[in-house]
Every structure is written in structure tokens, then in C-alpha cells.
Design a protein around this motif. Structure first.
Motif, PDB file in Angstrom:
ATOM      1  N   GLU A  35       0.813  -1.207   0.000  1.00 27.86           N
ATOM      2  CA  GLU A  35       0.000   0.000   0.000  1.00 27.86           C
ATOM      3  C   GLU A  35       0.852   1.264   0.000  1.00 27.86           C
ATOM      4  O   GLU A  35       0.521   2.246  -0.674  1.00 27.86           O
ATOM      5  CB  GLU A  35      -0.952  -0.010   1.189  1.00 27.86           C
ATOM      6  N   LEU A  36       1.952   1.241   0.726  1.00 23.67           N
ATOM      7  CA  LEU A  36       2.859   2.395   0.703  1.00 23.67           C
ATOM      8  C   LEU A  36       3.463   2.596  -0.684  1.00 23.67           C
ATOM      9  O   LEU A  36       3.606   3.726  -1.154  1.00 23.67           O
ATOM     10  CB  LEU A  36       3.968   2.232   1.747  1.00 23.67           C
ATOM     11  N   SER A  37       3.801   1.512  -1.333  1.00 21.79           N
ATOM     12  CA  SER A  37       4.333   1.594  -2.691  1.00 21.79           C
ATOM     13  C   SER A  37       3.304   2.191  -3.642  1.00 21.79           C
ATOM     14  O   SER A  37       3.624   3.047  -4.475  1.00 21.79           O
ATOM     15  CB  SER A  37       4.766   0.205  -3.159  1.00 21.79           C
ATOM     16  N   LEU A  38       2.060   1.747  -3.521  1.00 24.95           N
ATOM     17  CA  LEU A  38       0.990   2.273  -4.361  1.00 24.95           C
ATOM     18  C   LEU A  38       0.755   3.762  -4.089  1.00 24.95           C
ATOM     19  O   LEU A  38       0.551   4.550  -5.012  1.00 24.95           O
ATOM     20  CB  LEU A  38      -0.299   1.482  -4.141  1.00 24.95           C
ATOM     21  N   ALA A  39       0.789   4.141  -2.819  1.00 29.77           N
ATOM     22  CA  ALA A  39       0.606   5.552  -2.462  1.00 29.77           C
ATOM     23  C   ALA A  39       1.778   6.386  -2.959  1.00 29.77           C
ATOM     24  O   ALA A  39       1.598   7.512  -3.456  1.00 29.77           O
ATOM     25  CB  ALA A  39       0.448   5.701  -0.953  1.00 29.77           C
ATOM     26  N   PHE A  85       3.974  10.383  -6.597  1.00 25.70           N
ATOM     27  CA  PHE A  85       5.039  10.741  -7.537  1.00 25.70           C
ATOM     28  C   PHE A  85       4.431  11.204  -8.866  1.00 25.70           C
ATOM     29  O   PHE A  85       4.814  12.243  -9.399  1.00 25.70           O
ATOM     30  CB  PHE A  85       5.961   9.531  -7.739  1.00 25.70           C
ATOM     31  N   TRP A  86       3.494  10.430  -9.372  1.00 32.66           N
ATOM     32  CA  TRP A  86       2.781  10.836 -10.587  1.00 32.66           C
ATOM     33  C   TRP A  86       2.108  12.183 -10.372  1.00 32.66           C
ATOM     34  O   TRP A  86       2.180  13.073 -11.215  1.00 32.66           O
ATOM     35  CB  TRP A  86       1.714   9.797 -10.937  1.00 32.66           C
ATOM     36  N   GLY A  87       1.405  12.313  -9.240  1.00 28.60           N
ATOM     37  CA  GLY A  87       0.674  13.544  -8.961  1.00 28.60           C
ATOM     38  C   GLY A  87       1.559  14.769  -8.965  1.00 28.60           C
ATOM     39  O   GLY A  87       1.239  15.780  -9.597  1.00 28.60           O
ATOM     40  N   VAL A  88       2.687  14.689  -8.287  1.00 23.74           N
ATOM     41  CA  VAL A  88       3.603  15.829  -8.224  1.00 23.74           C
ATOM     42  C   VAL A  88       4.145  16.162  -9.615  1.00 23.74           C
ATOM     43  O   VAL A  88       4.167  17.326 -10.017  1.00 23.74           O
ATOM     44  CB  VAL A  88       4.755  15.545  -7.227  1.00 23.74           C
ATOM     45  N   LEU A  89       4.561  15.145 -10.362  1.00 27.00           N
ATOM     46  CA  LEU A  89       5.088  15.400 -11.707  1.00 27.00           C
ATOM     47  C   LEU A  89       4.053  16.045 -12.625  1.00 27.00           C
ATOM     48  O   LEU A  89       4.398  16.886 -13.461  1.00 27.00           O
ATOM     49  CB  LEU A  89       5.592  14.110 -12.351  1.00 27.00           C
ATOM     50  N   ALA A 101      -5.220  17.863 -14.139  1.00 30.65           N
ATOM     51  CA  ALA A 101      -6.334  17.112 -13.548  1.00 30.65           C
ATOM     52  C   ALA A 101      -5.884  15.700 -13.191  1.00 30.65           C
ATOM     53  O   ALA A 101      -6.269  15.166 -12.139  1.00 30.65           O
ATOM     54  CB  ALA A 101      -7.518  17.077 -14.509  1.00 30.65           C
ATOM     55  N   TRP A 102      -5.068  15.092 -14.040  1.00 36.55           N
ATOM     56  CA  TRP A 102      -4.502  13.780 -13.712  1.00 36.55           C
ATOM     57  C   TRP A 102      -3.661  13.887 -12.437  1.00 36.55           C
ATOM     58  O   TRP A 102      -3.688  12.999 -11.590  1.00 36.55           O
ATOM     59  CB  TRP A 102      -3.640  13.249 -14.859  1.00 36.55           C
ATOM     60  N   LEU A 144      -5.913  14.097  -9.418  1.00 41.53           N
ATOM     61  CA  LEU A 144      -6.490  12.772  -9.192  1.00 41.53           C
ATOM     62  C   LEU A 144      -5.495  11.845  -8.501  1.00 41.53           C
ATOM     63  O   LEU A 144      -5.837  11.151  -7.542  1.00 41.53           O
ATOM     64  CB  LEU A 144      -6.944  12.151 -10.517  1.00 41.53           C
ATOM     65  N   MET A 145      -4.255  11.850  -8.963  1.00 35.98           N
ATOM     66  CA  MET A 145      -3.246  10.960  -8.394  1.00 35.98           C
ATOM     67  C   MET A 145      -2.876  11.365  -6.962  1.00 35.98           C
ATOM     68  O   MET A 145      -2.659  10.503  -6.112  1.00 35.98           O
ATOM     69  CB  MET A 145      -2.000  10.922  -9.287  1.00 35.98           C
ATOM     70  N   LEU A 146      -2.816  12.660  -6.689  1.00 38.71           N
ATOM     71  CA  LEU A 146      -2.545  13.109  -5.317  1.00 38.71           C
ATOM     72  C   LEU A 146      -3.701  12.736  -4.392  1.00 38.71           C
ATOM     73  O   LEU A 146      -3.485  12.320  -3.251  1.00 38.71           O
ATOM     74  CB  LEU A 146      -2.281  14.614  -5.287  1.00 38.71           C
ATOM     75  N   PHE A 147      -4.932  12.875  -4.885  1.00 37.05           N
ATOM     76  CA  PHE A 147      -6.097  12.466  -4.097  1.00 37.05           C
ATOM     77  C   PHE A 147      -6.056  10.967  -3.819  1.00 37.05           C
ATOM     78  O   PHE A 147      -6.300  10.525  -2.697  1.00 37.05           O
ATOM     79  CB  PHE A 147      -7.393  12.848  -4.824  1.00 37.05           C
ATOM     80  N   LEU A 148      -5.737  10.180  -4.849  1.00 34.19           N
ATOM     81  CA  LEU A 148      -5.644   8.731  -4.682  1.00 34.19           C
ATOM     82  C   LEU A 148      -4.582   8.371  -3.648  1.00 34.19           C
ATOM     83  O   LEU A 148      -4.808   7.527  -2.778  1.00 34.19           O
ATOM     84  CB  LEU A 148      -5.331   8.056  -6.015  1.00 34.19           C
ATOM     85  N   SER A 149      -3.442   9.019  -3.709  1.00 38.86           N
ATOM     86  CA  SER A 149      -2.376   8.763  -2.741  1.00 38.86           C
ATOM     87  C   SER A 149      -2.844   9.067  -1.317  1.00 38.86           C
ATOM     88  O   SER A 149      -2.632   8.273  -0.398  1.00 38.86           O
ATOM     89  CB  SER A 149      -1.151   9.619  -3.080  1.00 38.86           C
TER      90      SER A 149
END
Length: 126
Positions: A12-16, A21-25, A50-51, A54-59
Motif C-alpha cells: 500500500e505504501l508503494s501504491l501511495a 510521484f505521478w501527482g507531483v510530476l 487534472a490527472w 487525481l493521483m494526489l487524491f488517490l495517494s
């Protein structure tokens, strides 16, 4: 907390981490989608920023579910992660089937779905 749930934490930490990482980039002004045509299908769905959101929210959802011990939030976050990574892997495949990226993100979808099932098993005492 049950032993199995603690064992899931590295997954779960890896997924977060990869989601953040995606979100920040994607939120920073790097124009990541312009670096490869593989991102073209994703940019047709939503703008890069927007992506990123979404990725930061998911994390954040993954971390909250894991750290709060709330099974429903944890399972929901993992289920959402499964579909997000499946979608991203598919979009990268359609953008460039010769790249290795799509396989990596489909692997994250598999990990998310596996963790989703394991958390559910623990919730129901299996």
C-alpha cells in the motif's frame, strides 16, 4: 491490527508513493505529457493537471485508509487504485504498445486488486 494487514503496508505504501510521484510530476509545470506520444490518449481524457490532482487524491486516500484502520476506506481506495492503474496501463499501451510502461502500471493494478482482496478477507475473518 492483524498481522496480514501489517504485511500489506509495504504494498500500500508503494501504491501511495507511485500515485503521489505521478501527482507531483503532473501538477508541476514540467509538461510531462509532451515528453512522449504514449501520453496522448491520457491527455485526450483529462488535462495533465487534472490527472495530477487525481493521483494526489488517490495517494491521500490510500494513506488515510491504511493509517486510519478503516476497512471500508482502505478497500475503496484499493479498488479505485486498481481501476486507475488499469486505465493508465491501458492508455499507455494504446499510446505506445512497444513501451514497457504499460506493463509496469498493469502490475500496479494487479497489486492493488490483490491487496483489495486481502483486506476484505481480513475484514470478514477469513
Amino acid at each position: 491490527m492483524r498481522k496480514v494487514l501489517r504485511r500489506l503496508m509495504p504494498v500500500e505504501l508503494s501504491l501511495a508513493f507511485i500515485a503521489s510521484f505521478w501527482g507531483v510530476l503532473l501538477v508541476l509545470p514540467f509538461n510531462t505529457f509532451a515528453t512522449s506520444s504514449a501520453y496522448a490518449p491520457m491527455s485526450n481524457v483529462m488535462p495533465e493537471s487534472a490527472w495530477g490532482v487525481l493521483m494526489l487524491f488517490l495517494s491521500g486516500l490510500l494513506l488515510y485508509g491504511m493509517l486510519s484502520g478503516r476497512f471500508l476506506v482502505r478497500r475503496y481506495a484499493l479498488l479505485v487504485a486498481t481501476f486507475v492503474w488499469l486505465f493508465i496501463g491501458s492508455m499507455l499501451f494504446f499510446g505506445n504498445p512497444a513501451s514497457t510502461g504499460w506493463g509496469a502500471y498493469l502490475n500496479y493494478a494487479i497489486l492493488s486488486s490483490w491487496a483489495y482482496m486481502r483486506v476484505g478477507e481480513q475484514r470478514h475473518g477469513r
